[in-house]
Design an enzyme around this catalytic site. Structure first.
Site, short mmCIF file in Angstrom:
data_model
loop_
_atom_site.label_atom_id
_atom_site.label_comp_id
_atom_site.label_asym_id
_atom_site.label_seq_id
_atom_site.Cartn_x
_atom_site.Cartn_y
_atom_site.Cartn_z
CD GLU A 274 7.20 -47.81 23.68
OE1 GLU A 274 6.32 -47.49 22.87
OE2 GLU A 274 8.22 -48.43 23.33
CB CYS B 217 -0.77 -44.51 22.94
SG CYS B 217 -0.43 -46.22 22.48
P1 NAD Z 1 0.76 -39.96 32.44
O1 NAD Z 1 2.02 -39.48 31.80
O2 NAD Z 1 -0.10 -38.98 33.14
O3 NAD Z 1 1.08 -41.10 33.52
C1 NAD Z 1 1.78 -42.28 33.20
C2 NAD Z 1 2.41 -42.85 34.45
O4 NAD Z 1 3.38 -41.93 34.92
C3 NAD Z 1 1.47 -43.11 35.61
O5 NAD Z 1 1.77 -44.36 36.19
C4 NAD Z 1 1.80 -42.00 36.60
O6 NAD Z 1 1.67 -42.41 37.93
C5 NAD Z 1 3.26 -41.76 36.31
N1 NAD Z 1 3.73 -40.42 36.65
C6 NAD Z 1 3.01 -39.28 36.76
N2 NAD Z 1 3.83 -38.24 37.06
C7 NAD Z 1 5.07 -38.74 37.14
C8 NAD Z 1 6.36 -38.18 37.42
N3 NAD Z 1 6.51 -36.88 37.67
N4 NAD Z 1 7.44 -38.99 37.40
C9 NAD Z 1 7.31 -40.30 37.13
N5 NAD Z 1 6.12 -40.90 36.86
C10 NAD Z 1 5.02 -40.12 36.87
O7 NAD Z 1 -0.03 -40.70 31.29
P2 NAD Z 1 -1.47 -41.34 31.35
O8 NAD Z 1 -2.49 -40.26 31.42
O9 NAD Z 1 -1.52 -42.43 32.34
O10 NAD Z 1 -1.53 -42.03 29.90
C11 NAD Z 1 -1.90 -41.34 28.76
C12 NAD Z 1 -0.70 -41.00 27.92
O11 NAD Z 1 0.08 -42.15 27.68
C13 NAD Z 1 -1.10 -40.52 26.53
O12 NAD Z 1 -0.27 -39.45 26.16
C14 NAD Z 1 -0.83 -41.72 25.64
O13 NAD Z 1 -0.59 -41.41 24.29
C15 NAD Z 1 0.35 -42.31 26.30
N6 NAD Z 1 0.47 -43.72 25.99
C16 NAD Z 1 1.49 -44.15 25.22
C17 NAD Z 1 1.56 -45.48 24.88
C18 NAD Z 1 2.67 -46.02 24.04
O14 NAD Z 1 2.82 -47.23 23.97
N7 NAD Z 1 3.45 -45.19 23.39
C19 NAD Z 1 0.59 -46.37 25.35
C20 NAD Z 1 -0.43 -45.89 26.14
C21 NAD Z 1 -0.49 -44.56 26.47
#
Ligand code: NAD
Length: 469
Positions: free
Chosen positions: A214, A248
């Site tokens: 997502e 998002c």
């Molecule tokens: P992010 O990708 O920085 O982090 C998301 C999660 O991934 C966190 O829990 C983090 O700890 C983990 N993470 C970080 N590095 C990782 C790795 N190398 N391997 C595995 N996990 C890792 O995203 P964010 O800043 O928390 O959220 C914002 C982003 O999320 C935006 O791009 C937004 O559009 C997207 N988003 C999508 C949805 C959806 O439903 N499609 C909903 C909310 C947010």
């Protein structure tokens, strides 16, 4: 125990429970969903308080709607439909294989991992986990390290209401999240950025763990010139300033016909003034999550200005805002160019580039010239044109004549397409995501199997001739 040791021990114990006891029966799923429903209803204010603690300030009403109501609604829907979703589905059998019978059986996939982002830190962690429980799976949840207060609350909630061999919450930093994504889950649901999604998919590939991703993207809004500007502006401001744009599916870029740009700017300023007459002390106006994101958004505004854009801050009371409290007014960006970061990356905050287009077709070409977004918004009362715009573009989901609301429809799949995501959940789609659709063919006592078994004979030739036609 270190966070990494806790992670591995939690995974091992949930995996062992799966190996010994398998999936959750219907009655257990219903009972766990009910416990979650009761707990969330009883702790709604605590959820609002903890999310707000993580944000510095998060509007209580936004939390009640987007984190509490959204999950409560999802649980009620799942409880009302679970028995029907779980029913085996008899399928027709071709004449050649009659009188055998066929059916699809829905089986829980096993141990599911959920990695959550910070922007709706309660909902985006617990909602996929509950969908997995509805499908009979066992779950490990990894909340974002940027929302530790909500992470601790989630951990407490799950400890209080779920047996430890069914659901575990593991907290920790990116190192823990990375290790989490490398575990041999039976399915991994990741919500977060497209760049981290790529890493998660690569890590999951090691064990051929199927993933639901997502992700994000730049969700465009297109407004037909016949649509009332004031009305479009109000709905765009609603979708953009809910959670201060940290959504998002928030409108990322607004496309309007050239001659309407000025009217749209005025209408947006008026809509902001109506919804948020003040910003600094306004409890409805959410802060930016942390200093890093606040600095990022400020630098993107500066970058646009430095490269020649006109930037208009929608600050109705002309307040001086304390950067330490991270309340950022909506900034409209006019004259954006491809060199500016706001025109390249997902904004994820209260900045809205407005791009003039000569015609509807040019707007569609603009959208199609970029990576497929998570959401798209089109404002037009003409149904035929709406169908046409939908047919000629692609995005994870669409809301027509409003913003955000396709997310709340439990009968619709929620997910992205291509770079904005893979797979979907919500309602039945969540049940399906975490179930294996197992095809079962049952041979009848009396059957024609001998006719197609060696040693083949002239009779086999006749049978094959009938089969092939
Ligand atoms: P992010 O990708 O920085 O982090 C998301 C999660 O991934 C966190 O829990 C983090 O700890 C983990 N993470 C970080 N590095 C990782 C790795 N190398 N391997 C595995 N996990 C890792 O995203 P964010 O800043 O928390 O959220 C914002 C982003 O999320 C935006 O791009 C937004 O559009 C997207 N988003 C999508 C949805 C959806 O439903 N499609 C909903 C909310 C947010």
């Amino acid at each position: 125990m270190s966070d990494l040791e806790t992670l591995h021990s939690a995974f091992d114990s949930v995996r062992a429970a799966w190996d010994q006891q398998g999936g959750l029966p219907y009655t257990v799923r219903m009972e766990l969903l009910k416990k979650a429903l009761d707990w969330i209803r009883a702790h709604r204010e605590e959820i609002a308080t903890q999310v707000s603690a993580d944000y510095g300030h998060r509007s209580r009403h936004e939390t009640l709607m987007a984190e509490v109501f959204a999950v409560v609604d999802e649980i009620k829907h799942a409880r009302a439909h679970l028995a029907e979703w779980m029913e085996e589905e008899p399928r027709p059998v071709a004449l050649t294989f009659k009188p055998g019978t066929a059916k699809v059986v829905w089986q829980p996939l096993g141990v599911v991992g959920v990695i959550a982002p910070w922007n709706y830190p309660f909902q985006l962690a617990i909602s996929p986990a509950l969908a997995a429980i509805g499908a009979g799976c066992r779950v490990l949840i990894k909340p974002s390290e940027l929302t530790p207060a909500t992470g601790a609350l989630l951990e407490r909630m799950c400890r209080e209401i779920f047996p430890p061999e069914v659901v575990r919450v593991v907290t920790g930093d990116v190192e823990v999240a990375t290790a989490f994504s490398r575990l041999p889950f039976d399915h991994l649901l990741f919500t977060g950025s497209t760049s981290v999604g790529r890493k998660v998919m690569a890590a999951a590939a090691e064990h051929l763990t199927p993933v639901t991703l997502e992700l994000g993207g730049k969700s465009p809004v297109l407004v037909h010139p016949d649509f009332p500007t004031d009305r479009a502006a109000e709905r765009i401001v609603y979708g953009k300033l809910f959670n201060a744009g940290q959504t998002c599916i928030a409108p990322d870029t607004l496309l309007v016909e050239q001659g309407q740009v000025d009217a749209m700017v005025g209408a947006i300023q008026a809509a902001v003034a109506r919804s948020y007459p003040t910003i600094a002390e306004n409890p409805d106006y959410t802060s930016i999550i942390n200093d890093r994101h606040y600095a990022r958004l400020q630098s993107w505004i500066d970058d646009a200005r430095a490269k020649g854009a006109t930037v208009i801050a929608c600050n109705p009371a002309n307040e001086t805002l304390d950067p330490a409290r991270r309340k950022l007014p909506l900034h409209l960006v006019l004259g954006g160019t491809a060199e500016m970061t706001v025109m390249q990356d997902e904004i994820f905050g209260p900045i809205l580039p407005i791009v003039p287009v000569a015609t509807l077709d040019e707007g569609i070409r603009w959208i199609n010239g970029r990576p497929r977004p998570l959401a798209m918004y089109y404002f037009d009362w003409d149904r035929k044109r709406c169908d046409d715009v939908i047919a000629r573009t692609q995005s994870g989901g669409v809301t027509l004549n409003d913003t955000l609301l396709h997310f709340a429809q439990l009968e619709l799949p929620f997910g992205g397409v291509g770079p904005s995501g893979t797979g979907a959940y919500h309602g039945w789609y969540g049940f399906r995501t975490f179930s294996h659709e197992r095809g079962v063919f049952q041979q009848a006592r009396l059957n024609g199997g001998k006719l197609i078994t060696a040693p083949y004979s002239p009779l086999t030739d006749k049978v094959v001739k009938v089969m092939v036609g």
